[in-house]
Structures are given as C-alpha cells and as structure tokens.
Design a protein around this motif. Structure first.
Motif: not given
Ligand SMILES: Cc1ncc(C[n+]2csc(CCOP(=O)(O)OP(=O)(O)O)c2C)c(N)n1
Ligand SMILES: [Mg+2]
Lengths: 184, 168
Positions: A71-72, A102
């Motif tokens: 997602g990141s 996640g």
């Molecule tokens: C600009 C912004 N949008 C949304 C969020 C909320 N957020 C925090 S972590 C995250 C998910 C990240 O997903 P990923 O990079 O796939 O990591 P995973 O937790 O799945 O390992 C989100 C949407 C945020 N912190 N900042």
C-alpha cells in the motif's frame, strides 16, 4: 505466512543492518520482535520508507534495507523510477506484499488483484527485481545483502497482523540513536 | 555574481551536498548551476514529499540536504513536513519559487500563492521572502540558521527576485 512471522524469521539477518521500517503495524512488530538502534521506525508519513532508505544509502556506505508495504509503495509509486535511476548498491528495498493495507484493517490493495509491483519496478528501470514467496524471504534477503547490488524484493505473503503495542519512543530519540548507529 | 551562482555558492559553502529538485521555470538556472557542481549530489525527485524523504535519509546518513521546489508543493508536503521533518526534528532548507506573486503571468499560480504564507505560518515554519536581488545576501545566514535549529525553513523567491519573465 503473515508479516510478523516473516519479520521473526529474518530478525537475525536484519539485526546487523540499517533498517528503515514502514509506518504502522510493521514498525510495531519489528520493534516488539527485535528492537535495535539500527532500526529507524516510521511513526507516520505513509509511503516514504523507500525514499528515506534510498537517501540514506546514497549518503553513506553501510547496507540499508527499507522494509516497505504494498500500500505504501502504491501511494509513492514515483519512488521506483528514482530508485532505478540513482543506483545505490548498498540499498535493498524489501516490499512486504500482503495485498492489503494491513495496518488499517486489511483492506485489499490492487496488488492482490491485477497489479504487479515487481513488474512496475522493472518497468521503472530497476535492474535487480526479485519476487519471492514468504517462506523464501530469509535466503533471498541474505543473497541480496551478499551480492552488494541494489535489489528490489517483493515478498508475497498473507494478510494479517500480530497484536503488538504501539511505539511510545520519542521520534527524536529514535532518530538520535539511529544516527549514532549509522556512524558507529 | 548572478543569483544562480550565488545561491549555489552558498549551498556549497554551507556543506550542503545532497540536493533534490522538482523544477519550476524560475528555478531552471539554479538547477543547471547545481548540476555543474561536483560537490553537490543532485537527485531529481518526482514529487516533493518523495524528495523530503530522500533528504531525511541523507541527513541521517551524514549529509546536509536541501530541497528546491515550487510553492505549489507546499500543498503536497504538509503531512511530510509535520510527521517526518518536524516530528523527528530534522533540518531542511527549502528554496521555493514563489509563483503567483507580482509579475506572475499565469493566473492559476495565484491560487496557491494566496495560501503559501498562511500554510507556512500555520506550520510554524520560519519563512523568508526574497523580493529583490539583493535579498540573496541573507541566504548564507538563513542556511546557518536552519542547521542551527534543526527545522525546515522556507525561502520564498518571487518573480521580481528572479528578474521577471521578460515579455509575456
Ligand atoms: C496519507 C495517509 N493515508 C492513510 C494512512 C493510514 N495508513 C497507515 S498504514 C496504512 C496501510 C499501509 O499498508 P502497507 O504499506 O501495505 O503496509 P502493511 O500494513 O500492509 O504491511 C494506511 C492506509 C496514513 N497513515 N497516511
Ligand atoms: Mg500491505
């Protein structure tokens, strides 16, 4: 395997390296599993783990591993061409691709559907892109470290989170001890 | 010395060796000048928040960074400024072309110009505004100030500072 199981397995490999860890549960899990001064925990700023790691790798000689999430990376896709065109052979981008956001409750991302991050990294011009299954993460990471060639690893795994406490360490403390570890 | 050379000279004199940029017409000359200097590693970024991430990493790796960008990028970077640069307390000189000010030919640029200083003030970011060429004399002090206090610092440089746009 879920992310925390992978982190547990590779913790002994990560321990000796500079690690920049993604926001949210990834950092909480790494912190709980094996807190090290060589870990830089992101407490916010979704998307920039790969960029911080690349800047760090370009600025000094030690190996840097950015632990990122699907997602990141999707939210900061422009990082891939920057990585491809500014080769730092001490840099490894390890994307834990669980096909979901996640940290926010496992909402699906497009990498669980038609989108391939490995394909996007290659199209961006990254030379060493490997896609591995969760169980193969350790050997693949050790190989990438040993090769001393910039590598993008996409680790395919299951969605899910371990219950870990939030990080209460002050950000300036995280940064300060990390910078000392960088120069140690 | 022309202002592009003077700015680059001050960056080098302050040991700034890692510069990321997203271009603006007004910044073309200084970016070209930076490319002529081996003391500075220039890494173009595709988006300014990405650039700030690169700068944060470079700082922790022992290099003094700077970002060169347009004021419209304040709209792109608020979260990164608050949760990375300010939260972890890192220095970051931001040389910003201040579009949408006097002598601006493109009306849309005014739409972010009217928010620029308010947003920077809301963020408690020390802000300097270069309007005349002689204002560049302060750059050296501003850079020293930035690395003294470990904060992001904005240097807004408007069209009048850069000598206008010619006949447009
Ligand atoms: C600009 C912004 N949008 C949304 C969020 C909320 N957020 C925090 S972590 C995250 C998910 C990240 O997903 P990923 O990079 O796939 O990591 P995973 O937790 O799945 O390992 C989100 C949407 C945020 N912190 N900042
Ligand atoms: Mg994910």
């Amino acid at each position: 395997m879920i992310r925390s199981e992978i982190l547990k397995e590779i913790a002994p490999i990560l321990r000796d390296q500079l690690v920049v860890c993604n926001i949210g549960i990834p950092s909480q899990e790494l912190h709980a599993i094996d807190d090290q001064p060589t870990n830089f925990y992101m407490l916010g700023t979704m998307g920039l783990s790969s960029s911080i790691g690349l800047g760090l790798a370009l600025a000094q000689d030690k190996t840097v591993i950015s632990i990122d999430g699907d997602g990141s990376v999707l939210t900061n896709l422009c990082t891939l061409p920057t990585i491809a065109n500014n080769v730092a052979d001490n840099y490894i981008l390890m994307i834990i691709d669980n096909g979901s956001y996640g940290s926010t409750g496992d909402q699906p991302t497009y990498t669980g559907k038609k989108t391939s991050l490995a394909g996007m990294a290659r199209a961006a011009g990254c030379d060493n892109v490997v896609e591995v299954m969760d169980v193969d993460t350790g050997p693949a990471l050790e190989k990438a470290i040993a090769e001393q060639k910039m590598t993008v690893m996409v680790v395919k795994c299951d969605s899910g989170n371990a219950k870990m406490p939030v990080i209460t360490m002050d950000p300036v403390v995280i940064k300060d001890r990390f910078m000392k570890a960088v120069t140690a | 010395m022309n202002i592009d050379k003077k700015i680059t000279h001050d960056l080098v004199a302050n040991d700034i060796s890692f510069v990321t940029t997203v271009p603006c017409k007004q910044l073309a000359g200084v970016i070209e000048e930076i490319d002529n200097h081996d003391e500075i590693f220039h890494i173009p970024s595709n988006k300014e928040d990405e650039g700030m991430g690169l700068c944060a990493g470079a700082w922790m790796g022992g290099k003094r960074p700077a970002i060169i960008m347009q004021n419209t990028a304040i709209g792109v970077t608020i979260n990164t400024l608050a949760t990375l640069i300010q939260y972890y307390r890192m220095p970051l000189p931001m040389l910003i072309s201040y579009r949408g000010e006097l002598r601006e030919p493109v009306a849309c640029q005014v739409e972010m110009a009217v928010h620029t200083k308010a947003l920077l003030a809301q963020m408690n970011i020390p802000t300097y505004h270069f309007h005349k060429q002689s204002d560049v004399e302060e750059l050296d002090m501003i850079l020293k100030y930035t690395f003294m206090c470990n904060k992001p610092v904005a240097i807004l440089t408007d069209a009048n500072f850069w000598g206008g746009y010619g006949d447009q």
